[in-house]
Design an enzyme around this catalytic site. Structure first.
Site, short mmCIF file in Angstrom:
data_model
loop_
_atom_site.label_atom_id
_atom_site.label_comp_id
_atom_site.label_asym_id
_atom_site.label_seq_id
_atom_site.Cartn_x
_atom_site.Cartn_y
_atom_site.Cartn_z
N ASN A 9 0.81 -1.22 0.00
CA ASN A 9 0.00 0.00 0.00
C ASN A 9 0.84 1.27 0.00
O ASN A 9 0.37 2.32 -0.41
CB ASN A 9 -0.95 0.01 1.19
CG ASN A 9 -2.16 -0.88 0.94
OD1 ASN A 9 -3.05 -0.52 0.19
ND2 ASN A 9 -2.16 -2.07 1.52
N ASP A 109 0.20 -10.60 -0.38
CA ASP A 109 1.51 -10.52 0.30
C ASP A 109 1.60 -11.55 1.42
O ASP A 109 2.65 -12.13 1.68
CB ASP A 109 1.73 -9.10 0.86
CG ASP A 109 0.60 -8.64 1.77
OD1 ASP A 109 -0.58 -8.98 1.50
OD2 ASP A 109 0.89 -7.93 2.75
N THR A 184 8.18 16.20 23.48
CA THR A 184 7.04 15.63 22.76
C THR A 184 7.45 14.51 21.81
O THR A 184 6.83 13.44 21.78
CB THR A 184 6.33 16.75 21.96
OG1 THR A 184 6.05 17.82 22.85
CG2 THR A 184 5.05 16.25 21.31
N1 LIG Z 1 14.06 1.08 6.88
C1 LIG Z 1 13.02 1.85 7.14
N2 LIG Z 1 13.08 2.84 8.09
C2 LIG Z 1 12.03 3.64 8.36
N3 LIG Z 1 10.83 3.51 7.77
C3 LIG Z 1 10.70 2.58 6.83
C4 LIG Z 1 11.77 1.70 6.46
N4 LIG Z 1 11.31 0.85 5.51
C5 LIG Z 1 10.03 1.19 5.29
N5 LIG Z 1 9.67 2.22 6.08
C6 LIG Z 1 8.36 2.85 6.16
O1 LIG Z 1 7.47 1.86 6.64
C7 LIG Z 1 6.20 2.03 6.05
C8 LIG Z 1 5.81 0.77 5.36
O2 LIG Z 1 6.66 0.62 4.24
P1 LIG Z 1 6.65 -0.67 3.34
O3 LIG Z 1 7.29 -1.80 4.07
O4 LIG Z 1 7.23 -0.32 2.02
O5 LIG Z 1 5.07 -0.91 3.24
P2 LIG Z 1 4.17 -1.63 2.17
O6 LIG Z 1 4.80 -2.97 1.91
O7 LIG Z 1 2.84 -1.73 2.85
O8 LIG Z 1 4.12 -0.76 0.97
C9 LIG Z 1 6.28 3.22 5.11
O9 LIG Z 1 5.80 4.35 5.79
C10 LIG Z 1 7.79 3.30 4.82
O10 LIG Z 1 8.18 4.61 4.49
C1 LIG Z 2 -3.32 -6.43 5.48
C2 LIG Z 2 -2.80 -5.73 4.23
C3 LIG Z 2 -3.48 -4.37 4.10
C4 LIG Z 2 -1.27 -5.50 4.40
O1 LIG Z 2 -0.81 -4.78 3.29
P1 LIG Z 2 0.57 -3.93 3.28
O2 LIG Z 2 0.84 -3.45 4.66
O3 LIG Z 2 1.65 -4.88 2.82
O4 LIG Z 2 0.38 -2.85 2.28
C5 LIG Z 2 -3.01 -6.63 2.97
O5 LIG Z 2 -2.46 -7.88 3.18
C6 LIG Z 2 -4.47 -6.79 2.62
O6 LIG Z 2 -5.05 -5.91 2.00
N1 LIG Z 2 -5.10 -7.92 3.03
C7 LIG Z 2 -6.47 -8.24 2.74
C8 LIG Z 2 -7.20 -8.80 3.92
C9 LIG Z 2 -6.56 -10.05 4.53
O7 LIG Z 2 -5.38 -10.37 4.29
O8 LIG Z 2 -7.27 -10.75 5.28
K LIG Z 3 2.85 -6.28 4.39
#
Ligand SMILES: Nc1ncnc2c1ncn2[C@@H]1O[C@H](COP(=O)(O)OP(=O)(O)O)[C@@H](O)[C@H]1O
Ligand SMILES: CC(C)(COP(=O)(O)O)[C@@H](O)C(=O)NCCC(=O)O
Ligand SMILES: [K+]
Length: 260
Positions: A9, A109, A184
């Site tokens: 996402n 995923d 904070t």
């Molecule tokens: N190494 C890291 N340090 C800090 N924040 C991170 C790091 N890797 C990912 N993020 C942050 O964690 C959140 C989830 O990222 P990501 O793992 O890419 O999510 P998704 O798989 O849902 O797209 C995002 O806000 C991203 O910017």
């Molecule tokens: C839970 C999630 C939003 C996680 O997505 P991510 O954080 O990787 O973007 C994704 O796996 C999803 O949309 N799942 C659908 C509902 C389920 O897995 O039950």
């Molecule tokens: K995930």
């Protein structure tokens, strides 16, 4: 070579697998407006920059955002001349069972993580993935996905505090020096960091108690190493878990189609 695409996402990760290792990995923000042509310009620029010219013959996609799949399919058809495998679609076979309520659409995923976990570590696993959401995927003794837990992601929680409270700033996550914050930002970091440590510990303990057996806890996602620092939450941190799962699913489908 295989182009594996893991679209979350927040971010979309592209990796090139040569059959034994990933030769390149690139990340971009997830935007459903991005067209196939835009993806290709971006990808080919990075390939030129890294002086690699991989012959992409196969593409596999896992996407938690259904709207982006259309343009990724076009990318695959138009520029790599191949029909992509899309995890979660009926023609993409999985080497593990999925045992959930009828009609439930499990996030692709989570299915990919399950396949990866099973291929690397066997069964009886809890997979913790720190993405936009923090997911816990439970893998049965035989490797099946049997459900799990979805919690708000770390950054999402911090952002929610900032959006809802006028005096709370945008803060990046980090491990605070102490639990009691004296400003904070330190107070917010403490609430999220230690709150999350508690969340992960409690959920894993309850899953193990509910299933009444020892389980390995494997974690992935960009924030996994931060939480592993001076906590004993995970048995293993494996940052390429999802990408590894995509290569396993691709190989499984190739051999099933070849009838081997
Ligand atoms: N190494 C890291 N340090 C800090 N924040 C991170 C790091 N890797 C990912 N993020 C942050 O964690 C959140 C989830 O990222 P990501 O793992 O890419 O999510 P998704 O798989 O849902 O797209 C995002 O806000 C991203 O910017
Ligand atoms: C839970 C999630 C939003 C996680 O997505 P991510 O954080 O990787 O973007 C994704 O796996 C999803 O949309 N799942 C659908 C509902 C389920 O897995 O039950
Ligand atoms: K995930």
């Amino acid at each position: 070579m295989l182009l594996a695409i893991d679209c979350g996402n927040t971010n979309t990760v592209f990796s090139i697998w040569d059959g034994t290792r990933f030769i390149a990995t690139w990340r971009t923000s997830t935007q459903h407006q991005r067209t196939a042509d835009q993806y290709y310009v971006w990808l080919s620029t990075l390939m030129n920059f890294q002086k690699i010219d991989p012959k992409i013959t196969d593409v596999i996609i896992s996407s938690t955002v259904p709207r982006v799949v259309f343009n990724l399919r076009v990318l695959s058809d138009r520029y790599f001349n191949t029909r992509p495998l899309v995890v979660g679609k009926p023609d993409c076979l999985l080497p593990v069972d999925v045992r959930v309520d009828a009609g439930t659409q499990v996030g692709p995923d989570r299915l990919v993580n399950t396949v990866a976990g099973n291929s690397l570590y066997g069964g009886d696993l809890i997979l913790v993935d720190f993405g936009t959401a923090t997911t816990f995927d439970v893998v049965d003794t035989d490797g099946a996905y049997v459900g799990g837990v979805i919690a708000p992601g770390v950054n999402l929680s911090l952002e929610a505090l900032h959006l809802a409270a006028a005096a709370l700033p945008h803060v990046d996550i980090s491990k605070p020096q102490s639990v009691v914050g004296t400003n904070t930002v330190a107070c917010m970091q403490s609430g999220i960091f230690w709150g999350y440590v508690g969340l992960v510990r409690e959920i894993c303990a309850r899953i193990k108690a509910e299933r009444d057996r020892p389980m390995q806890v494997i974690s992935t996602g960009g924030l996994a190493p931060l939480f592993q620092q001076s906590t004993d939450l995970f048995d293993v941190v494996r940052e390429d878990l999802t990408m590894h799962g995509l290569t396993v699913i691709h190989k499984y489908n190739s051999s099933e189609r070849a009838g081997t």
